[in-house]
Scaffold this motif. Sequence first.
Motif, PDB file in Angstrom:
ATOM      1  N   HIS A 111     -12.750 -34.970 -10.405  1.00 62.47           N
ATOM      2  CA  HIS A 111     -12.420 -36.148 -10.853  1.00 62.47           C
ATOM      3  C   HIS A 111     -13.147 -37.518 -12.565  1.00 62.47           C
ATOM      4  CE1 HIS A 111     -10.735 -40.387 -11.025  1.00 62.47           C
ATOM      5  NE2 HIS A 111      -9.794 -39.984 -12.050  1.00 62.47           N
ATOM      6  N   GLU A 246      -6.074 -36.736 -16.083  1.00 63.82           N
ATOM      7  CA  GLU A 246      -6.984 -37.347 -15.176  1.00 63.82           C
ATOM      8  C   GLU A 246      -5.387 -38.446 -14.119  1.00 63.82           C
ATOM      9  OE1 GLU A 246      -8.490 -41.089 -14.171  1.00 63.82           O
ATOM     10  OE2 GLU A 246      -6.622 -40.762 -15.896  1.00 63.82           O
ATOM     11  N   ARG A 250      -5.511 -38.400 -10.697  1.00 67.47           N
ATOM     12  CA  ARG A 250      -5.900 -39.615  -9.600  1.00 67.47           C
ATOM     13  C   ARG A 250      -4.975 -39.896  -8.586  1.00 67.47           C
ATOM     14  NH1 ARG A 250      -5.337 -44.335 -12.345  1.00 67.47           N
ATOM     15  NH2 ARG A 250      -5.417 -42.962 -13.996  1.00 67.47           N
ATOM     16  N   GLY A 260     -11.341 -42.307  -5.686  1.00 68.96           N
ATOM     17  CA  GLY A 260     -12.762 -41.727  -6.646  1.00 68.96           C
ATOM     18  C   GLY A 260     -14.188 -42.027  -6.662  1.00 68.96           C
TER      19      GLY A 260
END
Length: 266
Positions: A111, A246, A250, A260
């Motif tokens: 990520h 993305e 998440r 993150g």
Amino acid sequence: MSPARLAITILLCTAPHGSSFQPSSTFPSRSSTRSSNDVEFRQHATVNNNIHEDISEDAEISSRPPAVSRRHIFQLATQGVMATSLMIGMPSASLAVVPTPADLKRLQVGHSRVQYLLKNWDKLTESCDNKAMSAVESRQVVRTEGGGGGFCDKNPLVVQDYLGYKSTKDPLFKADSLMLKAVPLIDESVVDEADFVDLVEQYRDKADQTSLLAYTSSWGEANPNGSKDTTDDYLDQTKKVVEETEVLLRKIMAGLGVGGLPPSKA
């Protein structure tokens, strides 16, 4: 036994059940008997046909496969009541080895790399006077005029590097399999199991779409009727899908209680 008593006995034995024999009643003629028998036969035939039709419809309905969503399949599987045949092609989250924190670290690093790609999109997807690329990439880059009389190479294939489509060592390589194995670790206060699986499927679809769009963009100008505008258009589409990927990644991390990391190329 006299003939008269014999005849009466025969008539009594052959009389229909539930009706009393009346010696004074008039016997129907042969033609009327045949007519009533035909009517009765047709009535029985109609009833039988209706019964057969009902049975056929019931059999057809019962033979139809029930409409089962992937959400329902997963719910049944996690409860241990889904047959093995329904699980073909779907990883069994209940039987897989639960990932370790080190395994989940792959999602964090992946990520972080996707964030880095989006924040440095133009820099990474376009290189000017830069020959540091593989032989395959050098054949698929799109030559464009750059500032200062130089040339810039559009390199959409770099997107695949950040989504796990170039190397088995990439942190997001087959990330969907890792996500499904992590189902026992999800925080149900954030997302339930079925919604989590839906997110994983959406992530996989978007990641695949990203890789395909990047590849298409790399040939945008080289294809017949292609142009620089075609390349740019596909590259813009690629960026939008990366952004959607993305977001899904998440949400999956949040469901697993994984925080993150700052954007990073490493």
